[in-house]
Design an enzyme around this catalytic site. Structure first.
Site, PDB file in Angstrom:
ATOM      1  N   CYS A 155      -1.439   5.919   6.958  1.00 51.60           N
ATOM      2  CA  CYS A 155      -2.784   5.480   7.333  1.00 51.60           C
ATOM      3  C   CYS A 155      -2.733   4.588   8.560  1.00 51.60           C
ATOM      4  O   CYS A 155      -1.810   3.784   8.714  1.00 51.60           O
ATOM      5  CB  CYS A 155      -3.413   4.726   6.161  1.00 51.60           C
ATOM      6  SG  CYS A 155      -5.045   4.075   6.505  1.00 51.60           S
ATOM      7  N   CYS A 157       0.833  -1.196   0.000  1.00 50.12           N
ATOM      8  CA  CYS A 157       0.000   0.000   0.000  1.00 50.12           C
ATOM      9  C   CYS A 157       0.871   1.250   0.000  1.00 50.12           C
ATOM     10  O   CYS A 157       1.734   1.411   0.869  1.00 50.12           O
ATOM     11  CB  CYS A 157      -0.909   0.010   1.222  1.00 50.12           C
ATOM     12  SG  CYS A 157      -1.922   1.494   1.357  1.00 50.12           S
ATOM     13  N   GLU A 186     -30.973  -9.206  21.589  1.00 51.84           N
ATOM     14  CA  GLU A 186     -30.095  -8.107  21.185  1.00 51.84           C
ATOM     15  C   GLU A 186     -30.685  -6.807  21.717  1.00 51.84           C
ATOM     16  O   GLU A 186     -31.916  -6.615  21.683  1.00 51.84           O
ATOM     17  CB  GLU A 186     -29.984  -8.069  19.658  1.00 51.84           C
ATOM     18  CG  GLU A 186     -29.353  -6.825  19.080  1.00 51.84           C
ATOM     19  CD  GLU A 186     -27.909  -6.652  19.496  1.00 51.84           C
ATOM     20  OE1 GLU A 186     -27.589  -5.552  19.981  1.00 51.84           O
ATOM     21  OE2 GLU A 186     -27.129  -7.602  19.348  1.00 51.84           O
ATOM     22  N   CYS A 202      -8.063   1.607  -1.321  1.00 52.81           N
ATOM     23  CA  CYS A 202      -7.641   0.901  -0.113  1.00 52.81           C
ATOM     24  C   CYS A 202      -7.540  -0.572  -0.456  1.00 52.81           C
ATOM     25  O   CYS A 202      -8.509  -1.176  -0.942  1.00 52.81           O
ATOM     26  CB  CYS A 202      -8.648   1.121   1.017  1.00 52.81           C
ATOM     27  SG  CYS A 202      -8.326   0.131   2.498  1.00 52.81           S
ATOM     28  N   TYR A 212     -26.466 -11.488  22.291  1.00 50.46           N
ATOM     29  CA  TYR A 212     -25.864 -10.517  21.373  1.00 50.46           C
ATOM     30  C   TYR A 212     -26.076 -10.965  19.926  1.00 50.46           C
ATOM     31  O   TYR A 212     -25.141 -11.046  19.133  1.00 50.46           O
ATOM     32  CB  TYR A 212     -24.368 -10.368  21.645  1.00 50.46           C
ATOM     33  CG  TYR A 212     -23.976 -10.098  23.072  1.00 50.46           C
ATOM     34  CD1 TYR A 212     -24.053  -8.822  23.615  1.00 50.46           C
ATOM     35  CD2 TYR A 212     -23.505 -11.123  23.889  1.00 50.46           C
ATOM     36  CE1 TYR A 212     -23.678  -8.570  24.929  1.00 50.46           C
ATOM     37  CE2 TYR A 212     -23.126 -10.881  25.206  1.00 50.46           C
ATOM     38  CZ  TYR A 212     -23.220  -9.608  25.718  1.00 50.46           C
ATOM     39  OH  TYR A 212     -22.837  -9.372  27.013  1.00 50.46           O
ATOM     40  N   CYS A 246      -4.309  -0.245   8.635  1.00 52.38           N
ATOM     41  CA  CYS A 246      -3.561  -1.502   8.747  1.00 52.38           C
ATOM     42  C   CYS A 246      -2.335  -1.268   9.617  1.00 52.38           C
ATOM     43  O   CYS A 246      -1.765  -0.181   9.630  1.00 52.38           O
ATOM     44  CB  CYS A 246      -3.106  -1.992   7.376  1.00 52.38           C
ATOM     45  SG  CYS A 246      -4.449  -2.450   6.258  1.00 52.38           S
ATOM     46  N   CYS A 249     -14.040 -11.012  19.710  1.00 53.89           N
ATOM     47  CA  CYS A 249     -13.204 -10.145  18.878  1.00 53.89           C
ATOM     48  C   CYS A 249     -12.130  -9.455  19.704  1.00 53.89           C
ATOM     49  O   CYS A 249     -11.444  -8.567  19.212  1.00 53.89           O
ATOM     50  CB  CYS A 249     -14.059  -9.107  18.165  1.00 53.89           C
ATOM     51  SG  CYS A 249     -14.896  -7.969  19.270  1.00 53.89           S
ATOM     52  N   ASP A 275     -21.670 -13.666  21.610  1.00 59.25           N
ATOM     53  CA  ASP A 275     -20.872 -12.979  20.588  1.00 59.25           C
ATOM     54  C   ASP A 275     -20.837 -11.497  20.951  1.00 59.25           C
ATOM     55  O   ASP A 275     -21.453 -10.668  20.287  1.00 59.25           O
ATOM     56  CB  ASP A 275     -21.511 -13.203  19.216  1.00 59.25           C
ATOM     57  CG  ASP A 275     -20.711 -12.606  18.082  1.00 59.25           C
ATOM     58  OD1 ASP A 275     -19.579 -12.150  18.329  1.00 59.25           O
ATOM     59  OD2 ASP A 275     -21.227 -12.574  16.942  1.00 59.25           O
TER      60      ASP A 275
END
Length: 567
Positions: free
Chosen positions: A146, A140, A448, A274, A427, A149, A523, A496
């Site tokens: 940026c 990139c 949710e 991108c 969730y 990433c 996550c 989740d």
């Protein structure tokens, strides 16, 4: 496991995406334990907010650094022993930890000390003395500017190793959990992906559920082509330059630009492409900018709260080709709106929906509360596996559909459903996992807190003709106990959560309901480890963790975890 655009946190069905892998410049999670190395080195468990590529590093006022083994503004050769949670190299000089952007584990680097604290500091990379064999040229052209990433300079194979090690480190350090050693390596390295063990067989080979020998952390499941994977772009719009603000508040401005925030600032740098965005998203953003300039539509100015166009959101259906354009505006009326719609329709093949979202608040939250359709449908469609989803302007939907199918397939495997189980999906968002589970369960209940997401979930159930699923709006820790009082006793609970992890009350509810199995989709490895510790202390065992690379070239990693009740 959620996705979120360039800025904002993680919230299903809301304007902030979840775990998306495009870290905003302001999203520095001090809660994350630093210094997870791909080589497994423990590089100081200091917790702090780090500096990104190109960001200013200021001195620390009032700190006596005379006893430290390094001196500010001096140059040293540092041995890089790991990678921090923002992708920076973790270096050591005379036993002192320095965080060095751009350095990689195994390297020796000439660095200049820029900022010092009592237990660690920050240094600027001057030169690589001894390069890592895992170092690669970032393709990139704006990678250094940026913040989206963090790992393009690290080979993809090494990225996958780093992400697995990141998970292991958090399980051991934060969760104080035992990770299987040589057996874990045997299971994850010697088995090919299509010969993976079933959960019960893997548990048996790990010593059995009565002879527990530690958590099996598998090798990270990566992508065959880790580029152009994002189906959603959220791009801030602003001014190329601001020369002055007049006494009456009017702004003497440069031209409209859209792209990314320069590291450590709210200055927008224009961007045309991108490499992790699907090409159609780049096309949408480029055409919106071009047409807005032609029509004289003013860009939003954050400091004065004037101007109209704040963000452009592009959504693309990987398996349908559908395209949605969302214009986030600081006001209701768009000048030349009919002409704008006509030009966008002519310029963007496959466009199905043009929406306007109105956000007149002084905030860095992207979406406002009101969305209206300027042209076309209020949704686009895409599929994950054989499930079809309707996606609205503000719907939460995974940003990497290829890896989402891998992730959900693993969650379904770990749930071990025979067709007779009652399953609760906490969730649940727009019902993505719920609908997968419903194909193999007797009944699924999804909850949710975002009402709009539940509306989408119900619509998606009808769209797919799935009737053995019910959805409720509310906090999981409130709704699930009510289900319990109604006699609903789940065999499996799937969670989740957003990056902050599970609510303590929800964990307490899980322990009270005592399902046979829990599947945790995470996550954030640090909050995952914290929550697993709570479940383990409450009578559960963690059997397997499967990292999945949802966001290549970033520091983010998703995990699916199989947890079973002892006794």
């Amino acid at each position: 496991m959620k996705s979120g655009g360039f800025r904002g946190g993680k919230g299903k069905g809301s304007n902030a995406g979840r775990g998306n892998g495009l870290a905003s410049n302001s999203t520095k999670n001090a809660e994350l334990n630093r210094g997870s190395g791909t080589n497994g080195a423990n590089s100081n468990s200091t917790k702090h907010v780090g500096a990104g590529r190109g960001s200013k590093i200021s001195s620390v006022q009032g700190l006596d650094t005379s006893a430290l083994p390094v001196v500010r503004n001096e140059e040293y050769e540092a041995d890089i022993i790991g990678i921090g949670h923002e992708g920076e190299g973790v270096g050591r000089v005379n036993g002192f930890t320095l965080f060095v952007q751009g350095a990689l584990p195994g390297e020796r680097a000439l660095v200049k000390v820029m900022k010092l604290k009592k237990q660690y500091g920050y240094a600027k990379l001057l030169r690589i003395v001894k390069p890592s064999p895992d170092r690669t040229a970032a393709p990139c052209p704006i990678y250094e500017q940026c913040g989206g990433c963090q790992l393009q300079h690290l080979s993809y194979e090494a990225q996958l190793r780093f992400k697995r090690q990141l998970v292991v480190d958090n399980l051991e350090r934060i969760g104080k959990l035992k990770v299987a050693g040589s057996l874990n390596s045997k299971l994850s390295v010697e088995r090919s992906m299509d010969e993976e063990l079933s959960p019960s067989r893997a548990s048996a080979e790990a010593g059995g559920e009565s002879g527990y020998e530690g958590i099996i952390v598998h090798e990270t499941l990566g992508m065959s082509d880790p580029w152009r994977y994002r189906n959603k772009a959220q791009v801030p719009i602003g001014l190329a330059s601001v020369h002055s603000v007049l006494d009456n508040g009017e702004v003497m401005e440069g031209g409209l630009v859209g792209g990314f925030y320069a590291q450590g600032s709210h200055r927008i740098i224009d961007m045309e492409a991108c490499l992790i965005q699907q090409e159609n998203n780049d096309l949408v953003v480029s055409k919106v900018k071009q047409i807005a300039r032609e029509l004289g539509i003013r860009a939003y100015h954050e400091e004065t709260h004037r101007g109209l166009l704040r963000h452009v959101v592009a959504r693309y259906g990987f398996n349908t080709g559908d395209i949605m354009v969302v214009l986030i505006t600081n006001g209701i009326d768009i000048p030349h709106s009919d002409e704008l719609v006509g030009l966008l329709r002519a310029a963007i093949p496959g466009i199905k929906s043009i929406c306007q979202n109105i956000n007149t608040e002084r905030t860095n939250v992207i979406f406002g509360d009101k969305t209206k359709v300027l042209w076309g449908d209020d949704v686009i469609y895409d599929t994950i596996g054989d499930i079809r989803f309707a996606i609205s302007a503000r719907s939460f939907f995974q940003v990497n559909p290829i890896q989402t199918e891998v992730l959900y397939g693993k969650a379904l495997e770990f749930a071990e459903l025979s067709g007779e189980e009652i399953v609760i999906d906490a969730y649940c968002g727009i019902g993505t996992i719920s609908l997968f589970l419903a194909q193999r369960a007797r009944q699924v209940y999804g909850v949710e807190i975002v009402e709009e997401a539940i509306d989408d979930a119900r619509r998606n159930a009808l769209l797919n003709g799935i009737s053995n699923v019910q959805f409720a709006t509310g906090a999981a820790e409130v709704v699930i106990p009510e289900w319990r009082r109604r006699g609903i006793a789940p065999d499996v609970i799937v969670v989740d959560p957003p990056r902050k992890g599970c609510d303590a009350a929800l964990l307490a509810t899980i322990l009270e309901m005592r399902p046979a199995r829990v599947v945790y989709v995470s996550c954030n490895p640090s909050t995952l480890a914290r929550d697993l510790r709570v479940l383990e202390d409450g009578g559960y065992r963690t059997a397997q963790v499967q990292p999945v690379d949802m966001f290549p070239h970033t520091v983010h990693v998703e995990c699916v975890v199989r947890i079973y009740r002892e006794g």
